[in-house]
Design a protein around this motif. Structure first.
Motif, PDB file in Angstrom:
ATOM      1  N   UNK A  36       0.820  -1.214   0.000  1.00 21.44           N
ATOM      2  CA  UNK A  36       0.000   0.000   0.000  1.00 21.44           C
ATOM      3  C   UNK A  36       0.851   1.259   0.000  1.00 21.44           C
ATOM      4  N   UNK A  37       2.018   1.202   0.646  1.00 22.01           N
ATOM      5  CA  UNK A  37       2.896   2.363   0.772  1.00 22.01           C
ATOM      6  C   UNK A  37       4.323   1.969   0.419  1.00 22.01           C
ATOM      7  N   UNK A  38       5.048   2.881  -0.227  1.00 26.58           N
ATOM      8  CA  UNK A  38       6.441   2.660  -0.605  1.00 26.58           C
ATOM      9  C   UNK A  38       7.289   3.772  -0.005  1.00 26.58           C
ATOM     10  N   UNK A  39       8.378   3.404   0.668  1.00 27.92           N
ATOM     11  CA  UNK A  39       9.292   4.370   1.271  1.00 27.92           C
ATOM     12  C   UNK A  39      10.726   3.984   0.920  1.00 27.92           C
ATOM     13  N   UNK A  40      11.655   4.872   1.199  1.00 24.91           N
ATOM     14  CA  UNK A  40      13.075   4.568   1.002  1.00 24.91           C
ATOM     15  C   UNK A  40      13.545   3.629   2.102  1.00 24.91           C
ATOM     16  N   UNK A  41      14.710   3.034   1.897  1.00 23.72           N
ATOM     17  CA  UNK A  41      15.287   2.167   2.932  1.00 23.72           C
ATOM     18  C   UNK A  41      15.521   2.952   4.222  1.00 23.72           C
ATOM     19  N   UNK A  42      15.964   4.199   4.092  1.00 24.64           N
ATOM     20  CA  UNK A  42      16.194   5.039   5.269  1.00 24.64           C
ATOM     21  C   UNK A  42      14.872   5.338   5.974  1.00 24.64           C
ATOM     22  N   UNK A  43      13.828   5.598   5.197  1.00 23.72           N
ATOM     23  CA  UNK A  43      12.507   5.846   5.769  1.00 23.72           C
ATOM     24  C   UNK A  43      11.976   4.629   6.505  1.00 23.72           C
ATOM     25  N   UNK A  44      12.181   3.454   5.935  1.00 29.03           N
ATOM     26  CA  UNK A  44      11.737   2.218   6.585  1.00 29.03           C
ATOM     27  C   UNK A  44      12.489   2.005   7.893  1.00 29.03           C
ATOM     28  N   UNK A  45      13.796   2.219   7.878  1.00 30.69           N
ATOM     29  CA  UNK A  45      14.590   2.056   9.099  1.00 30.69           C
ATOM     30  C   UNK A  45      14.108   3.000  10.192  1.00 30.69           C
ATOM     31  N   UNK A  46      13.766   4.229   9.820  1.00 32.78           N
ATOM     32  CA  UNK A  46      13.276   5.201  10.791  1.00 32.78           C
ATOM     33  C   UNK A  46      11.925   4.755  11.361  1.00 32.78           C
ATOM     34  N   UNK A  47      11.029   4.282  10.508  1.00 36.46           N
ATOM     35  CA  UNK A  47       9.726   3.810  10.975  1.00 36.46           C
ATOM     36  C   UNK A  47       9.870   2.604  11.907  1.00 36.46           C
ATOM     37  N   UNK A  48      10.737   1.690  11.566  1.00 40.35           N
ATOM     38  CA  UNK A  48      10.944   0.507  12.394  1.00 40.35           C
ATOM     39  C   UNK A  48      11.577   0.870  13.734  1.00 40.35           C
ATOM     40  N   UNK A  49      12.432   1.888  13.733  1.00 38.97           N
ATOM     41  CA  UNK A  49      13.059   2.313  14.969  1.00 38.97           C
ATOM     42  C   UNK A  49      12.051   2.986  15.899  1.00 38.97           C
ATOM     43  N   UNK A  50      11.129   3.772  15.347  1.00 32.99           N
ATOM     44  CA  UNK A  50      10.173   4.503  16.169  1.00 32.99           C
ATOM     45  C   UNK A  50       8.948   3.653  16.549  1.00 32.99           C
ATOM     46  N   UNK A  51       8.532   2.735  15.674  1.00 34.46           N
ATOM     47  CA  UNK A  51       7.336   1.944  15.945  1.00 34.46           C
ATOM     48  C   UNK A  51       7.642   0.515  16.355  1.00 34.46           C
TER      49      UNK A  51
END
Length: 54
Positions: A36-51
């Motif tokens: 449903x959503x596409x992000x950069x590798x850096x964006x994914x790492x940030x989301x995984x770190x915060x959530x």
């Protein structure tokens, strides 16, 4: 800003996660074509770190 809802999928082109009812990302696998959503590798790492993940 990215708005992602429960049960929606997100990918960085390599990994696929789904946002669970616990509001954490759960790894689904490497099938990333229908996310449903596409992000950069850096964006994914940030989301995984915060959530977090399971």
């Amino acid at each position: 800003m990215l708005a992602i809802g429960v049960s929606e999928t997100i990918t960085d082109g390599t990994r696929l996660y789904v946002l669970g009812h616990d509001l954490k990302f759960h790894y689904v696998g490497n099938v990333v074509n229908d996310a449903d959503h596409h992000v950069t590798k850096e964006g994914m790492d940030m989301l995984l770190k915060t959530n977090g993940t399971d």
